[in-house]
Design an enzyme around this catalytic site. Sequence first.
Site, PDB file in Angstrom:
ATOM      1  N   PHE A   1      -4.853   3.887   0.253  1.00 43.95           N
ATOM      2  CA  PHE A   1      -6.517   3.338   0.126  1.00 43.95           C
ATOM      3  C   PHE A   1      -5.458   2.801  -1.757  1.00 43.95           C
ATOM      4  O   PHE A   1      -6.542   2.801  -2.523  1.00 43.95           O
ATOM      5  CB  PHE A   1      -7.115   3.729  -0.566  1.00 43.95           C
ATOM      6  CG  PHE A   1      -7.601   5.107   1.063  1.00 43.95           C
ATOM      7  CD1 PHE A   1      -7.645   4.557   2.190  1.00 43.95           C
ATOM      8  CD2 PHE A   1      -8.261   6.435   0.610  1.00 43.95           C
ATOM      9  CE1 PHE A   1      -7.483   5.571   3.560  1.00 43.95           C
ATOM     10  CE2 PHE A   1      -8.481   7.379   1.414  1.00 43.95           C
ATOM     11  CZ  PHE A   1      -8.258   6.955   2.869  1.00 43.95           C
ATOM     12  N   HIS A   2      -4.617   2.563  -1.329  1.00 42.22           N
ATOM     13  CA  HIS A   2      -4.072   1.867  -2.715  1.00 42.22           C
ATOM     14  C   HIS A   2      -3.594   0.187  -2.316  1.00 42.22           C
ATOM     15  O   HIS A   2      -2.140  -0.232  -3.163  1.00 42.22           O
ATOM     16  CB  HIS A   2      -2.328   2.044  -3.663  1.00 42.22           C
ATOM     17  CG  HIS A   2      -3.155   4.129  -3.807  1.00 42.22           C
ATOM     18  ND1 HIS A   2      -2.018   5.105  -3.871  1.00 42.22           N
ATOM     19  CD2 HIS A   2      -4.219   4.339  -4.035  1.00 42.22           C
ATOM     20  CE1 HIS A   2      -2.293   5.497  -4.624  1.00 42.22           C
ATOM     21  NE2 HIS A   2      -3.908   5.471  -4.469  1.00 42.22           N
ATOM     22  N   PRO A   3      -4.270  -0.707  -1.316  1.00 39.41           N
ATOM     23  CA  PRO A   3      -4.067  -1.913  -1.328  1.00 39.41           C
ATOM     24  C   PRO A   3      -3.923  -3.434  -2.314  1.00 39.41           C
ATOM     25  O   PRO A   3      -4.848  -2.551  -3.317  1.00 39.41           O
ATOM     26  CB  PRO A   3      -4.769  -2.332  -0.405  1.00 39.41           C
ATOM     27  CG  PRO A   3      -6.096  -1.802  -0.610  1.00 39.41           C
ATOM     28  CD  PRO A   3      -5.714  -0.622  -0.786  1.00 39.41           C
TER      29      PRO A   3
ATOM     30  N   ASP B   1       0.874  -1.236   0.224  1.00 35.01           N
ATOM     31  CA  ASP B   1      -0.143   0.074   0.314  1.00 35.01           C
ATOM     32  C   ASP B   1       0.751   1.399  -0.002  1.00 35.01           C
ATOM     33  O   ASP B   1       2.273   1.086   0.614  1.00 35.01           O
ATOM     34  CB  ASP B   1      -1.564   0.004   1.095  1.00 35.01           C
ATOM     35  CG  ASP B   1      -1.843   1.081   1.330  1.00 35.01           C
ATOM     36  OD1 ASP B   1      -2.194   1.612   0.315  1.00 35.01           O
ATOM     37  OD2 ASP B   1      -2.420   1.506   2.535  1.00 35.01           O
ATOM     38  N   HIS B   2       0.544   2.368  -0.284  1.00 35.42           N
ATOM     39  CA  HIS B   2       1.156   3.827  -0.684  1.00 35.42           C
ATOM     40  C   HIS B   2       0.651   4.536   1.002  1.00 35.42           C
ATOM     41  O   HIS B   2      -0.517   5.110   1.121  1.00 35.42           O
ATOM     42  CB  HIS B   2       0.539   4.710  -1.851  1.00 35.42           C
ATOM     43  CG  HIS B   2       1.324   3.885  -2.368  1.00 35.42           C
ATOM     44  ND1 HIS B   2       0.798   3.844  -4.264  1.00 35.42           N
ATOM     45  CD2 HIS B   2       2.552   3.768  -2.929  1.00 35.42           C
ATOM     46  CE1 HIS B   2       1.638   3.831  -4.760  1.00 35.42           C
ATOM     47  NE2 HIS B   2       2.658   3.468  -4.566  1.00 35.42           N
TER      48      HIS B   2
END
Length: 546
Positions: free
Chosen positions: A474-476, A294-295
């Site tokens: 919110f980049h899983p 994630d980021h």
Amino acid sequence: MSEYDYIVVGAGSAGCVVAARLSESGRYKVLLLEAGPSDRRFWIQTPIGYGKTFHDPEVNWMYQTEAEPNLNGRTVYQPRGKVLGGSSSINAMVYSRGSAGDFDGWEAMGNPGWGWRDVLPAYRRLEDHALGAGPWHGAGGPLHVSTIASTAHPLTAIFIKAAQETGLPFTGDLNGESIEGIGYYQINTTTTGYRASTSRAYLWPAKGRENLRIETGALATKLLFEDRRCIGVAYRQKGRSIEARAGREVILSGGAINSPQLLQLSGVGPVDLLREAGVEPRHELPAVGANLQDHLCYDHVYRSRLPTLNQVLGPLMARLRVGLQYVVRSTGPLALSVNQGGGFIRTKPELPAPDIQLYFSPLSYERAVPGVRALTRPDLFPGFSTSISPCHPTSRGHIAIRSADPTAAPLIRPNYLATEHDVADMLTGARILRGLAKTHSFRNLIVEEKKPGIAVESDEELIADIRARAYSVFHPCGSCAMGPDAGQAVVDPRLRVHGLTGLRVIDASIFPAITSGNTNAPAIMVGEKGADLVLEDAGQSAEIAL
């Protein structure tokens, strides 16, 4: 048991694409299962409406991570779309494809067909880009990509000027030949001012097809098998247990959290984990749920001398004015994202590609906290924020079911800042934000640094603030990673689950490594390319319009 050729589980960023493409020819009968409701809701179709859906359990899974040891034991919010369009229906709409090196890296990891030269045609096929057709963009595709240089808040231009004063180059296209540079973000909105989710772009035109059945409120509970072949899906809908059979394939498109969850609930994954959760193992596949990436993001917040979106989205009368403007003309602040400027920075000249993403928002606010603050509201003063997010974190986490209950949220442990590399990148990013604040353009704009405050200056103090305030963007992804080795990956380069037949995963969970920027566009591309692989294996190759 109803019978279909293909069953797609999850109508999200990739799932809508897959279902639409597989049903396009009329040759195959397709069932699309979505746990959430229809997306025909005002606040979903209104671009800035994600402020309303951010904590809406009707359309959002509203997941929370476990306590993160490197973030002072904080849990981190993980919103995921539970609605037609998935997270593309509730996200901030930034369209960022990633760098060419991201995908060449995927190919180098043992995934032929996933280099930049291979994925660019899929991007061009899906795009209806405002910049028109050319070597780097497509026109006439399902998904409209808007440019906002003429409509962004005036402070965004000041941010870009400040970035140039630090030596960063301006680019008019953050999805062009190179992503490096600073400019205006491109976003997924329609030409008429609505959110361009994958549901609107792909499903709405496909809903009249007799060979496509879309079931909402349908929670997949288990995959059905005969020996090593996946033959269907069990799901719950309106209190009933239903089974559907797939004559050709079942395709998981639940995303980085729900796809590994369903595999594990079905007995596919690490054997010890399955037994601990009370699930009988069917097929050992250690990487299911592993490799989660994630980021992480970190911002500085300022009080502004000039008006910001706080004065537009805060006071009641101002909100009524912009609301009326949007209802009548579909224009104004409600037709945009609050992430309006930014870009990609190479912090060392010897790096092959940018390693830090930069954001500018002409808005400042206190985030909603479940149980404390129900809504995210703009600050009462004129404010804006600058943020950084390292492109390639090296920390890895995992997803794990807690029990055999399909309604129980899985354990989510991103393991943020688990490496010194990631801590150093965040600190470098914090120094970049401070450098921006010292430019002539920003010195004339900033009244006060509200967060973290100028008293926070040393490396140790900044790292402490990062651990206290950093948050997910919110980049899983990566939890069903693609790769040639079944011991280290979940799917092969054709997205087939290792060791099983009739089963693929097509969503952001297959990313072997996270892309440089926002992950929604790459997830949509994976949907396009994945559908093409399915059709190729069925003997019907999709045409890629160049």
